[in-house]
Each structure stands twice: as structure tokens, then as C-alpha cells.
Design an enzyme around this catalytic site. Sequence first.
Site, PDB file in Angstrom:
ATOM      1  N   ASP A  10       0.817  -1.218   0.000  1.00 38.42           N
ATOM      2  CA  ASP A  10       0.000   0.000   0.000  1.00 38.42           C
ATOM      3  C   ASP A  10       0.848   1.265   0.000  1.00 38.42           C
ATOM      4  O   ASP A  10       1.946   1.286   0.556  1.00 38.42           O
ATOM      5  CB  ASP A  10      -0.926  -0.021   1.229  1.00 38.42           C
ATOM      6  CG  ASP A  10      -2.035   1.004   1.127  1.00 38.42           C
ATOM      7  OD1 ASP A  10      -2.375   1.409   0.003  1.00 38.42           O
ATOM      8  OD2 ASP A  10      -2.568   1.394   2.182  1.00 38.42           O
ATOM      9  N   GLY A  11       0.312   2.309  -0.597  1.00 37.97           N
ATOM     10  CA  GLY A  11       0.957   3.620  -0.561  1.00 37.97           C
ATOM     11  C   GLY A  11       1.514   4.077  -1.901  1.00 37.97           C
ATOM     12  O   GLY A  11       2.162   5.120  -1.984  1.00 37.97           O
ATOM     13  N   ASN A  12       1.239   3.319  -2.955  1.00 36.04           N
ATOM     14  CA  ASN A  12       1.743   3.681  -4.289  1.00 36.04           C
ATOM     15  C   ASN A  12       1.219   5.042  -4.747  1.00 36.04           C
ATOM     16  O   ASN A  12       1.961   5.853  -5.312  1.00 36.04           O
ATOM     17  CB  ASN A  12       1.302   2.646  -5.334  1.00 36.04           C
ATOM     18  CG  ASN A  12       1.910   1.281  -5.092  1.00 36.04           C
ATOM     19  OD1 ASN A  12       2.817   1.140  -4.282  1.00 36.04           O
ATOM     20  ND2 ASN A  12       1.396   0.281  -5.789  1.00 36.04           N
ATOM     21  N   ARG A  14       0.058   7.603  -2.951  1.00 37.86           N
ATOM     22  CA  ARG A  14       0.614   8.722  -2.194  1.00 37.86           C
ATOM     23  C   ARG A  14       2.068   8.982  -2.583  1.00 37.86           C
ATOM     24  O   ARG A  14       2.526  10.119  -2.638  1.00 37.86           O
ATOM     25  CB  ARG A  14       0.514   8.441  -0.680  1.00 37.86           C
ATOM     26  CG  ARG A  14      -0.852   8.778  -0.121  1.00 37.86           C
ATOM     27  CD  ARG A  14      -1.072   8.151   1.230  1.00 37.86           C
ATOM     28  NE  ARG A  14      -1.438   6.747   1.088  1.00 37.86           N
ATOM     29  CZ  ARG A  14      -1.561   5.905   2.101  1.00 37.86           C
ATOM     30  NH1 ARG A  14      -1.313   6.322   3.336  1.00 37.86           N
ATOM     31  NH2 ARG A  14      -1.924   4.659   1.896  1.00 37.86           N
ATOM     32  N   GLU A  57     -12.392  -4.767  -3.636  1.00 41.20           N
ATOM     33  CA  GLU A  57     -12.930  -3.407  -3.487  1.00 41.20           C
ATOM     34  C   GLU A  57     -12.218  -2.399  -4.403  1.00 41.20           C
ATOM     35  O   GLU A  57     -12.694  -1.292  -4.611  1.00 41.20           O
ATOM     36  CB  GLU A  57     -12.797  -2.940  -2.032  1.00 41.20           C
ATOM     37  CG  GLU A  57     -13.750  -3.628  -1.063  1.00 41.20           C
ATOM     38  CD  GLU A  57     -13.393  -5.085  -0.793  1.00 41.20           C
ATOM     39  OE1 GLU A  57     -12.193  -5.400  -0.711  1.00 41.20           O
ATOM     40  OE2 GLU A  57     -14.320  -5.914  -0.696  1.00 41.20           O
ATOM     41  N   ASN A  58     -11.050  -2.785  -4.926  1.00 42.79           N
ATOM     42  CA  ASN A  58     -10.287  -1.839  -5.746  1.00 42.79           C
ATOM     43  C   ASN A  58     -10.941  -1.532  -7.099  1.00 42.79           C
ATOM     44  O   ASN A  58     -10.542  -0.583  -7.778  1.00 42.79           O
ATOM     45  CB  ASN A  58      -8.838  -2.313  -5.950  1.00 42.79           C
ATOM     46  CG  ASN A  58      -7.967  -2.162  -4.712  1.00 42.79           C
ATOM     47  OD1 ASN A  58      -7.083  -2.979  -4.448  1.00 42.79           O
ATOM     48  ND2 ASN A  58      -8.197  -1.116  -3.927  1.00 42.79           N
ATOM     49  N   LEU A 188      -6.461  -4.096   7.958  1.00 44.06           N
ATOM     50  CA  LEU A 188      -6.137  -5.223   7.075  1.00 44.06           C
ATOM     51  C   LEU A 188      -6.848  -5.133   5.727  1.00 44.06           C
ATOM     52  O   LEU A 188      -6.465  -5.833   4.783  1.00 44.06           O
ATOM     53  CB  LEU A 188      -6.470  -6.551   7.757  1.00 44.06           C
ATOM     54  CG  LEU A 188      -5.571  -6.913   8.955  1.00 44.06           C
ATOM     55  CD1 LEU A 188      -6.044  -8.181   9.627  1.00 44.06           C
ATOM     56  CD2 LEU A 188      -4.122  -7.071   8.507  1.00 44.06           C
ATOM     57  N   SER A 189      -7.874  -4.299   5.626  1.00 45.84           N
ATOM     58  CA  SER A 189      -8.561  -4.081   4.342  1.00 45.84           C
ATOM     59  C   SER A 189      -8.930  -5.384   3.620  1.00 45.84           C
ATOM     60  O   SER A 189      -8.647  -5.548   2.430  1.00 45.84           O
ATOM     61  CB  SER A 189      -7.716  -3.188   3.414  1.00 45.84           C
ATOM     62  OG  SER A 189      -7.447  -1.950   4.028  1.00 45.84           O
TER      63      SER A 189
HETATM   64  C1  IPE Z   1      -5.429  -2.603   0.208  1.00 43.91           C
HETATM   65  O1  IPE Z   1      -5.100  -1.273  -0.035  1.00 43.91           O
HETATM   66  C2  IPE Z   1      -5.398  -3.380  -1.061  1.00 43.91           C
HETATM   67  C3  IPE Z   1      -4.088  -3.517  -1.672  1.00 43.91           C
HETATM   68  C4  IPE Z   1      -2.957  -3.047  -1.226  1.00 43.91           C
HETATM   69  C5  IPE Z   1      -4.063  -4.253  -2.896  1.00 43.91           C
HETATM   70  P1  IPE Z   1      -6.218  -0.163  -0.245  1.00 43.91           P
HETATM   71  O2  IPE Z   1      -5.497   1.088  -0.489  1.00 43.91           O
HETATM   72  O3  IPE Z   1      -7.200  -0.608  -1.256  1.00 43.91           O
HETATM   73  O4  IPE Z   1      -6.935  -0.164   1.185  1.00 43.91           O
HETATM   74  P2  IPE Z   1      -7.849   0.946   1.871  1.00 43.91           P
HETATM   75  O5  IPE Z   1      -8.886   1.353   0.871  1.00 43.91           O
HETATM   76  O6  IPE Z   1      -6.964   2.079   2.245  1.00 43.91           O
HETATM   77  O7  IPE Z   1      -8.413   0.269   3.077  1.00 43.91           O
HETATM   78  C1  IPE Z   2      -1.674   0.111  -3.273  1.00 42.92           C
HETATM   79  O1  IPE Z   2      -1.414   1.479  -3.336  1.00 42.92           O
HETATM   80  C2  IPE Z   2      -1.926  -0.512  -4.614  1.00 42.92           C
HETATM   81  C3  IPE Z   2      -3.317  -0.960  -4.816  1.00 42.92           C
HETATM   82  C4  IPE Z   2      -4.267  -0.894  -3.939  1.00 42.92           C
HETATM   83  C5  IPE Z   2      -3.632  -1.510  -6.109  1.00 42.92           C
HETATM   84  P1  IPE Z   2      -2.594   2.533  -3.375  1.00 42.92           P
HETATM   85  O2  IPE Z   2      -2.967   2.763  -4.776  1.00 42.92           O
HETATM   86  O3  IPE Z   2      -3.695   2.116  -2.470  1.00 42.92           O
HETATM   87  O4  IPE Z   2      -1.861   3.804  -2.788  1.00 42.92           O
HETATM   88  P2  IPE Z   2      -2.474   4.868  -1.792  1.00 42.92           P
HETATM   89  O5  IPE Z   2      -2.965   4.132  -0.590  1.00 42.92           O
HETATM   90  O6  IPE Z   2      -3.573   5.552  -2.526  1.00 42.92           O
HETATM   91  O7  IPE Z   2      -1.323   5.772  -1.478  1.00 42.92           O
HETATM   92 MG    MG Z   3      -4.094   2.447  -0.506  1.00 40.22          MG
END
Ligand code: IPE
Ligand code: IPE
Ligand code: MG
Length: 233
Positions: A10-12, A14, A57-58, A188-189
Site C-alpha cells: 500500500d501507498g503507491n 501517495r 474493493e479496488n 487489514l482491508s
Molecule cells: C489494500 O489497499 C489493497 C491492496 C494493497 C491491494 P487499499 O489502499 O485498497 O486499502 P484501503 O482502501 O486504504 O483500506
Molecule cells: C496500493 O497502493 C496498490 C493498490 C491498492 C492496487 P494505493 O494505490 O492504495 O496507494 P495509496 O494508498 O492511494 O497511497
Molecule cells: Mg491504498
Amino acid sequence: MPKHIGIIMDGNGRWAKERGLPRTYGHVEGAKVFRKISDYCHDIGIEVVTFYAFSTENWRRPPTEVAALMKLFKEYLVEADEIKFDRQKSGLILRFLGDTSAIPKELQKLVGATQLDAISPDTTIINIALNYGGRQEILRSVKQIAEKVEKGELKASNITEDDISAGLYTAGMPDPDLIIRPSGELRLSNFLTWQSAYSELYFADVLWPDFTTDDLDAAIMDYAKRNRRFGGV
Ligand code: IPE
Ligand code: IPE
Ligand code: MG
């Protein structure tokens, strides 16, 4: 040492935003880190690593971002297929967890192609959770059990926890000992909902594209100091 590590990548988004770049750039950088951490986990002898790549959910994200992610998965899979991402070359076996029926057809084919079964002891299993949701996974397992009950193959009173585990995408693998989530989010999402009942959780204040092998070492060192009681004393 943990046998099975779960990682929520997570965090890509941002990471990209901090640099004034489109979110997609963050995903590209994140994919590189995935590769580096996979190799490192094999070097240090981890048996199973499950990476959360795309949740059920993505799909709520803008279509352009979803399309960019699918393209990235595809590129990665083609590459994995070309270098024969198998135990002889890299010591890694790539597997998928999740409902692949909803992902694009051409990607589905590649997913099937890289699914391998025979596993030697010095191999690291790399699970990629793609269109994965912990609740969806439990529901799927429960439906399979319900079908057996309907057919009279199983009595409801005989259903065990092992029956539910056996119907999960992780059937036959140990539950994750350690789950790592970078990016500073403390949840944990919908990741490994059933399997994480006794997992040790580690949250790192670093965005996934900046995550290094040192961060992984720090998480494992922290894990090693913990006292896992499983309800005992
Ligand atoms: C969880 O990250 C899913 C993945 C890293 C693939 P999200 O960015 O989707 O989670 P939330 O929405 O912040 O809970
Ligand atoms: C995780 O990074 C990758 C996926 C959920 C596919 P995010 O895209 O959720 O990055 P943030 O949380 O918005 O920074
Ligand atoms: Mg995220």
C-alpha cells in the site's frame, strides 16, 4: 523465522502524489519493489509470501487506474512467463489467490499458465492476491461446503474449521505468521481474513515504493521478539 509472510503493498498513490506524478507511476515503482522483495524472501529462506496486489474493493477506483493496474499485471506476467519464473531459475513459484473470473480474459490465461504444483523444499511460493477479498474467499468456501451438505455428502454438524480452510485459496499452506502493512494505515482491508486470526501484525511508516529489504529485516526482527501465545500462557 516466519514461514509465511503476508504483505499489503500500500501507498503507491501517495508516493506518486508526493512527486507530483500520476498515481500509475506509483504502481510501476511498486511492482519493482514487489520483485526485489520476492527475491530477497527466497534468499532468506521464507517458504510462502502473499502479496496483496488488488482487492475485490479496488474496482471502485477510476477506470483509468484499474486499466493501468491490469496492464501492469499483464506485463509482469508475460515477463514472469518468459524468464520461466520457476524453481530452477529463480527459486520462486508464482501463484494467484483470488477470483480470477472477473479479471480480463488475456490476463486469466497468463494466470493459469504460471500456476505450478510440484514444489521443492528450497522454493519460495509467491502468492499474488489479485481480485482478492477475505470475505469473498470465506463465502466461496462456505458455498462449497453447503453444496456438499445439499448432496448429502457431509452433515452440517460435522463441518470443521479445517473444512473451511480447505476451501480457501491458501489451502495446504500455513497461515501467515506475520502480516506487514506499509503506508501508515492501521487496518487489514479484507486481507487474509480467516487466515490472520493469530497473525502478528507489523505496520511500517513507509510507502510501498520506498520499502526496502532493511524494512523487511526490521519487521522480521520485531516478529522474532514477540511472544505468540495462541490463547495459552
Ligand atoms: C489494500 O489497499 C489493497 C491492496 C494493497 C491491494 P487499499 O489502499 O485498497 O486499502 P484501503 O482502501 O486504504 O483500506
Ligand atoms: C496500493 O497502493 C496498490 C493498490 C491498492 C492496487 P494505493 O494505490 O492504495 O496507494 P495509496 O494508498 O492511494 O497511497
Ligand atoms: Mg491504498
